[in-house]
Design a protein around this motif. Sequence first.
Motif, PDB file in Angstrom:
ATOM      1  N   LEU A   1       0.835  -1.207   0.000  1.00 29.00           N
ATOM      2  CA  LEU A   1       0.000   0.000   0.000  1.00 29.00           C
ATOM      3  C   LEU A   1       0.871   1.259   0.000  1.00 29.00           C
ATOM      4  O   LEU A   1       0.573   2.242  -0.672  1.00 29.00           O
ATOM      5  CB  LEU A   1      -0.928  -0.015   1.220  1.00 29.00           C
ATOM      6  CG  LEU A   1      -2.167   0.883   1.145  1.00 29.00           C
ATOM      7  CD1 LEU A   1      -3.011   0.533  -0.066  1.00 29.00           C
ATOM      8  CD2 LEU A   1      -2.983   0.760   2.413  1.00 29.00           C
TER       9      LEU A   1
ATOM     10  N   ASP B   1       1.101   4.346  -2.857  1.00 33.44           N
ATOM     11  CA  ASP B   1       1.029   5.772  -2.533  1.00 33.44           C
ATOM     12  C   ASP B   1       2.272   6.532  -3.012  1.00 33.44           C
ATOM     13  O   ASP B   1       2.190   7.700  -3.388  1.00 33.44           O
ATOM     14  CB  ASP B   1       0.864   5.965  -1.017  1.00 33.44           C
ATOM     15  CG  ASP B   1      -0.489   5.453  -0.528  1.00 33.44           C
ATOM     16  OD1 ASP B   1      -1.414   5.403  -1.356  1.00 33.44           O
ATOM     17  OD2 ASP B   1      -0.599   5.104   0.660  1.00 33.44           O
TER      18      ASP B   1
ATOM     19  N   LEU C   1      -8.115  -4.862  -3.518  1.00 33.72           N
ATOM     20  CA  LEU C   1      -8.376  -3.919  -2.425  1.00 33.72           C
ATOM     21  C   LEU C   1      -9.884  -3.868  -2.224  1.00 33.72           C
ATOM     22  O   LEU C   1     -10.641  -3.700  -3.186  1.00 33.72           O
ATOM     23  CB  LEU C   1      -7.842  -2.527  -2.758  1.00 33.72           C
ATOM     24  CG  LEU C   1      -7.899  -1.502  -1.608  1.00 33.72           C
ATOM     25  CD1 LEU C   1      -6.975  -1.930  -0.464  1.00 33.72           C
ATOM     26  CD2 LEU C   1      -7.517  -0.106  -2.084  1.00 33.72           C
TER      27      LEU C   1
ATOM     28  N   TYR D   1     -13.421  -2.507  -1.581  1.00 34.63           N
ATOM     29  CA  TYR D   1     -14.016  -1.202  -1.840  1.00 34.63           C
ATOM     30  C   TYR D   1     -14.711  -0.664  -0.593  1.00 34.63           C
ATOM     31  O   TYR D   1     -15.366  -1.398   0.136  1.00 34.63           O
ATOM     32  CB  TYR D   1     -15.047  -1.297  -2.973  1.00 34.63           C
ATOM     33  CG  TYR D   1     -15.809  -0.009  -3.152  1.00 34.63           C
ATOM     34  CD1 TYR D   1     -15.278   1.037  -3.890  1.00 34.63           C
ATOM     35  CD2 TYR D   1     -17.047   0.179  -2.533  1.00 34.63           C
ATOM     36  CE1 TYR D   1     -15.951   2.223  -4.035  1.00 34.63           C
ATOM     37  CE2 TYR D   1     -17.730   1.370  -2.671  1.00 34.63           C
ATOM     38  CZ  TYR D   1     -17.181   2.387  -3.421  1.00 34.63           C
ATOM     39  OH  TYR D   1     -17.859   3.568  -3.548  1.00 34.63           O
ATOM     40  N   SER D   2     -14.541   0.617  -0.329  1.00 34.79           N
ATOM     41  CA  SER D   2     -15.315   1.328   0.688  1.00 34.79           C
ATOM     42  C   SER D   2     -15.447   2.767   0.229  1.00 34.79           C
ATOM     43  O   SER D   2     -14.674   3.243  -0.611  1.00 34.79           O
ATOM     44  CB  SER D   2     -14.629   1.267   2.063  1.00 34.79           C
ATOM     45  OG  SER D   2     -13.445   2.041   2.070  1.00 34.79           O
TER      46      SER D   2
ATOM     47  N   ARG E   1     -12.274   4.719   0.994  1.00 28.88           N
ATOM     48  CA  ARG E   1     -11.167   4.463   0.079  1.00 28.88           C
ATOM     49  C   ARG E   1     -11.438   5.033  -1.313  1.00 28.88           C
ATOM     50  O   ARG E   1     -10.514   5.413  -2.031  1.00 28.88           O
ATOM     51  CB  ARG E   1     -10.921   2.955  -0.018  1.00 28.88           C
ATOM     52  CG  ARG E   1     -10.190   2.382   1.206  1.00 28.88           C
ATOM     53  CD  ARG E   1     -10.090   0.864   1.141  1.00 28.88           C
ATOM     54  NE  ARG E   1      -9.191   0.348   2.165  1.00 28.88           N
ATOM     55  CZ  ARG E   1      -9.037  -0.949   2.437  1.00 28.88           C
ATOM     56  NH1 ARG E   1      -9.717  -1.851   1.744  1.00 28.88           N
ATOM     57  NH2 ARG E   1      -8.207  -1.342   3.385  1.00 28.88           N
TER      58      ARG E   1
ATOM     59  N   GLU F   1      -9.891   8.203  -2.288  1.00 33.31           N
ATOM     60  CA  GLU F   1      -8.440   8.239  -2.473  1.00 33.31           C
ATOM     61  C   GLU F   1      -7.975   7.410  -3.655  1.00 33.31           C
ATOM     62  O   GLU F   1      -6.941   7.688  -4.243  1.00 33.31           O
ATOM     63  CB  GLU F   1      -7.768   7.737  -1.190  1.00 33.31           C
ATOM     64  CG  GLU F   1      -6.253   7.878  -1.172  1.00 33.31           C
ATOM     65  CD  GLU F   1      -5.648   7.461   0.169  1.00 33.31           C
ATOM     66  OE1 GLU F   1      -4.422   7.439   0.277  1.00 33.31           O
ATOM     67  OE2 GLU F   1      -6.432   7.166   1.104  1.00 33.31           O
ATOM     68  N   TYR F   2      -8.761   6.362  -4.012  1.00 37.53           N
ATOM     69  CA  TYR F   2      -8.324   5.438  -5.060  1.00 37.53           C
ATOM     70  C   TYR F   2      -9.394   5.307  -6.142  1.00 37.53           C
ATOM     71  O   TYR F   2     -10.578   5.492  -5.896  1.00 37.53           O
ATOM     72  CB  TYR F   2      -8.030   4.048  -4.468  1.00 37.53           C
ATOM     73  CG  TYR F   2      -6.990   4.046  -3.367  1.00 37.53           C
ATOM     74  CD1 TYR F   2      -5.639   4.228  -3.657  1.00 37.53           C
ATOM     75  CD2 TYR F   2      -7.354   3.887  -2.031  1.00 37.53           C
ATOM     76  CE1 TYR F   2      -4.689   4.235  -2.659  1.00 37.53           C
ATOM     77  CE2 TYR F   2      -6.414   3.890  -1.016  1.00 37.53           C
ATOM     78  CZ  TYR F   2      -5.072   4.068  -1.339  1.00 37.53           C
ATOM     79  OH  TYR F   2      -4.140   4.073  -0.350  1.00 37.53           O
TER      80      TYR F   2
ATOM     81  N   PHE G   1     -11.306   2.614  -8.387  1.00 37.95           N
ATOM     82  CA  PHE G   1     -11.621   1.196  -8.261  1.00 37.95           C
ATOM     83  C   PHE G   1     -12.161   0.648  -9.578  1.00 37.95           C
ATOM     84  O   PHE G   1     -12.900   1.321 -10.306  1.00 37.95           O
ATOM     85  CB  PHE G   1     -12.670   0.972  -7.161  1.00 37.95           C
ATOM     86  CG  PHE G   1     -12.099   0.999  -5.767  1.00 37.95           C
ATOM     87  CD1 PHE G   1     -11.657  -0.173  -5.161  1.00 37.95           C
ATOM     88  CD2 PHE G   1     -11.988   2.182  -5.065  1.00 37.95           C
ATOM     89  CE1 PHE G   1     -11.127  -0.149  -3.896  1.00 37.95           C
ATOM     90  CE2 PHE G   1     -11.460   2.211  -3.786  1.00 37.95           C
ATOM     91  CZ  PHE G   1     -11.027   1.036  -3.204  1.00 37.95           C
TER      92      PHE G   1
ATOM     93  N   GLY H   1      -9.563  -5.642   5.986  1.00 40.85           N
ATOM     94  CA  GLY H   1     -10.870  -5.013   5.898  1.00 40.85           C
ATOM     95  C   GLY H   1     -11.679  -5.169   7.168  1.00 40.85           C
ATOM     96  O   GLY H   1     -12.347  -4.234   7.618  1.00 40.85           O
TER      97      GLY H   1
ATOM     98  N   ALA I   1      -7.264  -1.541  -7.844  1.00 38.31           N
ATOM     99  CA  ALA I   1      -7.319  -0.159  -7.343  1.00 38.31           C
ATOM    100  C   ALA I   1      -6.031   0.570  -7.684  1.00 38.31           C
ATOM    101  O   ALA I   1      -4.933   0.032  -7.537  1.00 38.31           O
ATOM    102  CB  ALA I   1      -7.553  -0.128  -5.837  1.00 38.31           C
TER     103      ALA I   1
ATOM    104  N   LYS J   1      -4.236   4.826  -7.744  1.00 36.50           N
ATOM    105  CA  LYS J   1      -4.386   6.157  -7.148  1.00 36.50           C
ATOM    106  C   LYS J   1      -5.305   7.018  -8.012  1.00 36.50           C
ATOM    107  O   LYS J   1      -5.460   6.790  -9.215  1.00 36.50           O
ATOM    108  CB  LYS J   1      -3.012   6.826  -7.010  1.00 36.50           C
ATOM    109  CG  LYS J   1      -2.095   6.190  -5.978  1.00 36.50           C
ATOM    110  CD  LYS J   1      -0.807   6.997  -5.792  1.00 36.50           C
ATOM    111  CE  LYS J   1      -1.076   8.336  -5.162  1.00 36.50           C
ATOM    112  NZ  LYS J   1       0.170   9.087  -4.902  1.00 36.50           N
TER     113      LYS J   1
END
Length: 572
Positions: free
Chosen positions: A82, A86, A96, A98-99, A102, A105-106, A108, A146, A216, A218
């Motif tokens: 991770l 970054d 990764l 999904y939420s 997140r 920031e990313y 998907f 997670g 995922a 950036k």
Amino acid sequence: MLTRFLLLLLALSLTVSEVNAEPVAGRDLSVIVVGGNSNYPPYQFLDKNGRPAGYIVDLTRAIARVMGLKVEIKLDDFGQILKGLDSGDIDILEGLSYSEARAREYEFSTPHSIIVQAIFARKGTPAVKSLEQLRGKKVLVHRGGGMHGYLQEKHYDADLVLTDSPRETLQELAAGRCDYAVVALLPAMYIIREEKLANLVPVATNVAPQRYYCYAAKKGNAELVAQMNEGLSILKKTGEFNQIYDKWIGVLEPQRTSWLVVAKYAALVVIPLSLVLMGTVLWSYSLRRQVAQRTESLSNALAELQRNQQQLVQADKMAALGILVSGVAHEINNPTGIILMNMPTLKKIFRDAERILDRYQEEEGEFTLGGIRYQRVRQEVPLILDEIQDGAQRIKKTVEDLKNFARKDDEAHKEMLDFNNVVRTAVRLVDVATRKFTNAFSATYGDGLPLVFGNEQRLEQVVVNLVMNAGQALPDPSKAIALRTWHDVATGRVMLSVHDEGTGISPEHLKHLTDPFFTTKRENGGTGLGLSISANIIKDHGGEIAFDSGVGEGTTVTLALPAAVAGRKNGQ
């Protein structure tokens, strides 16, 4: 002997370079560095030779092959991977969860897996059925995973005993460090089988919301994510996606299949024995009972399959629209709501101010406000306030249409529909895009159309696709798009036509328009799926779709749907 030893060392260094190579300044940017967790079987892990292996690893290699990409797969501790994403040393992650947090920031991709969480315990440990029953008990969980974040959100911090990997979590549970552990179901079953942890069993499954596992990258790297999405679509179409899934995931579910086989052969034995021992009447009763049981089992299996399919279809749709609607709709509705709430107050304030300003004008003569003569301000400000309020109402309606369009649609849910209302909603959805494509868009809605029986969101999706295709075919905004609905009394069908004055379609392409992945706009980002999906939707509704076009003559798409009840008019 020394020479052979040095050659062996060289071979080993070349073998593990795919895993352990660290990014260096000036690395080959044509090679996409794909990062993943080195200890998350069967999805991704290092095999006994230290090479990347697993379901997502094979999936990544297959996508790279069909998309013509060069990839370097690098598996390591999840935290390190991770950090590499970054810092830019890694271009994209294989897996990764999904939420919403997140997603800020990313970027998907479409999900390639659904992760189900389970509670594990040693045999003989008192069973629990939910996470709530774990409060006050020490629970093993993988640090940074997670479920670690989910349990922290639910304020389980004081009860958590953290480990460095799912494998360590289960090993500690088997050794008796704690009585319970929360681990993803499939990785846990894989590790239990591999490590021979025979004293561990799942005591509860589906204990937390299912998590979608995606590629995922950036934010700002949407193009790479789009390539992975297209590769996934191709693999699903060719069947290779299912082959990879069965190789790694299907083998972890042998019991369900084996029990069905056992039941089948047991029935073949029981039925003949029943014929011999219990006679014709008892055999008939037994046979009917078994048929009923099998019918119920098949019905349950079919329902489960449909639910899983709907989850994946919905996940694909949300990747395209749901994330946009859930995030943007909230951001739009808040300021829009403020405008609508405050506008009546502003109108009242201006009406009260008019009396004061009128007296001031009578006493002092003509004056200006904001560089505009007061008399003009007095005439135009009420109109401006009305326009602002109407615009805010339109924004609110557009957002509601988008939310309805992106809402989960159950294909089994069909109802009697006013087709004109369906078309009007779709036209509102593409209003902004349509005005960019053409200065001459017209829509004519036939009177007294019979109702149609169908799914509103799916039919809206078809109309949106037809109008957008028409707009994209126009060479410049001076060309027109004409939409029309009517009732064909002779055939008892409700009709829609979308005509554009575009460049037209050549005869050799016309017969392939509804073929999956066929597109004449691939250089502009087309995937070739829109018309294929639309044709399948119309076919599911018992209708037909036809195309009439020629090069330089524009295109007319005609859609026909059966009327729900012959002769029944809207509103009757």
